[in-house]
Design an enzyme around this catalytic site. Structure first.
Site, PDB file in Angstrom:
ATOM      1  N   HIS A 231      -1.021  -0.379 -10.036  1.00 14.46           N
ATOM      2  CA  HIS A 231      -1.393  -0.984  -8.246  1.00 14.46           C
ATOM      3  C   HIS A 231      -2.359  -2.651 -10.063  1.00 14.46           C
ATOM      4  CE1 HIS A 231      -3.833  -1.181  -4.619  1.00 14.46           C
ATOM      5  NE2 HIS A 231      -3.651  -2.557  -4.995  1.00 14.46           N
TER       6      HIS A 231
ATOM      7  N   ARG B 259       0.443  -1.286   0.412  1.00 14.14           N
ATOM      8  CA  ARG B 259      -0.023  -0.094   0.048  1.00 14.14           C
ATOM      9  C   ARG B 259       0.863   1.003   0.232  1.00 14.14           C
ATOM     10  NH1 ARG B 259      -3.567  -3.057  -1.248  1.00 14.14           N
ATOM     11  NH2 ARG B 259      -5.769  -3.193   0.061  1.00 14.14           N
TER      12      ARG B 259
ATOM     13  N   GLU C  95      -2.428   7.767  -4.375  1.00 19.65           N
ATOM     14  CA  GLU C  95      -3.282   6.657  -5.557  1.00 19.65           C
ATOM     15  C   GLU C  95      -4.878   6.953  -5.966  1.00 19.65           C
ATOM     16  OE1 GLU C  95      -1.885   2.959  -5.028  1.00 19.65           O
ATOM     17  OE2 GLU C  95      -4.141   2.410  -6.488  1.00 19.65           O
TER      18      GLU C  95
HETATM   19  C1  GLV Z   1      -5.448  -5.249  -4.151  1.00 22.62           C
HETATM   20  O1  GLV Z   1      -4.203  -4.046  -3.928  1.00 22.62           O
HETATM   21  C2  GLV Z   1      -6.192  -6.063  -3.397  1.00 22.62           C
HETATM   22  O2  GLV Z   1      -6.265  -5.497  -1.847  1.00 22.62           O
HETATM   23  O3  GLV Z   1      -6.605  -6.554  -3.279  1.00 22.62           O
END
Ligand code: GLV
Ligand code: GLV
Length: 326
Positions: free
Chosen positions: A285, A238, A267
């Site tokens: 991501h 994250r 983000e």
């Molecule tokens: C993606 O970042 C997830 O948490 O699945």
């Protein structure tokens, strides 16, 4: 309510089980609030971009939220729990795909793949040269894993095949929390170290902890200063775990050799300067972004949503304690 269409078989399972509403556009915060308080929906199938803060959860009329992700930092879990709102997630199915992206970012950053691709595409490749776009070795390098859960272990498994030396810290910044018998039983050689040792000795430092108050800005100016100037930081977890402004400074000042990022502090916005430094590889991501994985996530997400709508605890539940007696 499904805030953004999830792939099949998830969506078709939901439609077979009950009535599904998908708004024409993903809801704004205000629209999400209206929907959650309307009493019209039992369950919201949510995306990471849908925020469920305490002030929303305290007034929401929902049985639960089925998050289309393994992470759930977009939801205030204590607030969901005290309001009897069950939260489901999609663990397991995206472990390997995300570990692949961690390896991809290590290799791409170390071997300057994106810079080299741009170089070649733009017609600047005029022939093999002994000093053309030299990068760093991955084999023989030390990989420091920040966290040692499912995705970190899958990354370690891959890194071992690349002959990397693996060190890890399970619950940074706390010390050694994993039983040494468990470490000895791992199917690859790995060493558990304290947080400062991890930071100082890693050639690649790869982040695999959830976002929480204790991991927010875990990688800050001091951490970056303690890393080797030849090190590469990789983040598939994250964004807010890294102080991105401090990272940009460190990359600019040569305090750090490079960074491979799949997630961002603000983000989808990039911290000013991040896109201008050459020694970074930036992905939007994509950790779980394969066709198969997204379909399996959708299936789990639908199973969770359907269970919640039936008044059951979902198979992958973050807060089973939300079930209230009587
Ligand atoms: C993606 O970042 C997830 O948490 O699945
Ligand atoms: C490189 O292509 C080599 O043959 O060494």
């Amino acid at each position: 309510m499904v805030t953004y269409p999830i792939p099949d078989p998830g969506l078709s399972s939901l439609r077979e089980a009950g009535s599904v509403h998908i708004p024409a556009e993903p809801p704004t915060a205000e629209e999400l609030r209206e929907a959650c308080t309307s009493g019209q929906f039992d369950v919201v199938v949510a995306q990471l971009s849908d925020r469920f803060d305490a002030d929303l959860l305290d007034v929401a009329k929902l049985a639960g939220i089925s998050n289309y992700a393994v992470g759930f930092d977009n939801i205030d879990i204590p607030a969901a729990t005290r309001n009897g709102i069950l939260v489901g997630n999609t663990p397991g199915v995206l472990t390997d795909a995300t570990a692949d992206v961690a390896m991809l970012l290590m290799l791409a950053t170390a071997r300057r793949a994106v810079e080299a691709d741009q170089f070649t595409r733009s017609g600047r490749f005029t022939g093999w040269k002994p000093d053309l776009l030299l990068g760093q070795d991955v084999s023989g390098a030390t990989l420091g894993l920040v966290g040692f859960g499912r995705i970190a272990r899958a990354t370690a498994h891959r890194a071992a095949a690349f002959d990397m030396n693996i060190i890890f810290c399970n619950h940074p910044p706390a010390g050694r929390t994993l039983d040494e018998n468990e470490v000895a039983a791992l199917p690859y050689p790995a060493r558990q170290v304290d947080w400062p040792e991890l930071v100082e000795n890693s050639d690649f430092l790869s982040i695999h902890v959830p976002l929480s108050p204790s991991t927010t800005h875990l990688i800050d100016t001091d951490t970056l200063a303690a890393m080797k100037p030849t090190a590469i930081l990789v983040n598939t977890a994250r964004g807010p775990i890294v102080d991105e402004a401090a990272l940009v400074d460190a990359l600019r000042n040569g305090q750090l050799a490079g960074a491979g990022l799949d997630v961002y502090e603000h983000e989808p916005r990039l911290t000013p300067g991040l896109a201008d430094v050459p020694n970074v590889v930036l992905l939007p991501h994509l950790g779980s972004a394969t066709t198969k994985v997204r379909a399996r996530m959708a299936q789990l997400c639908a199973e969770n949503a359907i269970a919640i709508a039936r008044g059951e605890v979902p198979p992958h539940c973050v807060n089973p304690e939300a079930v209230k007696d009587g």
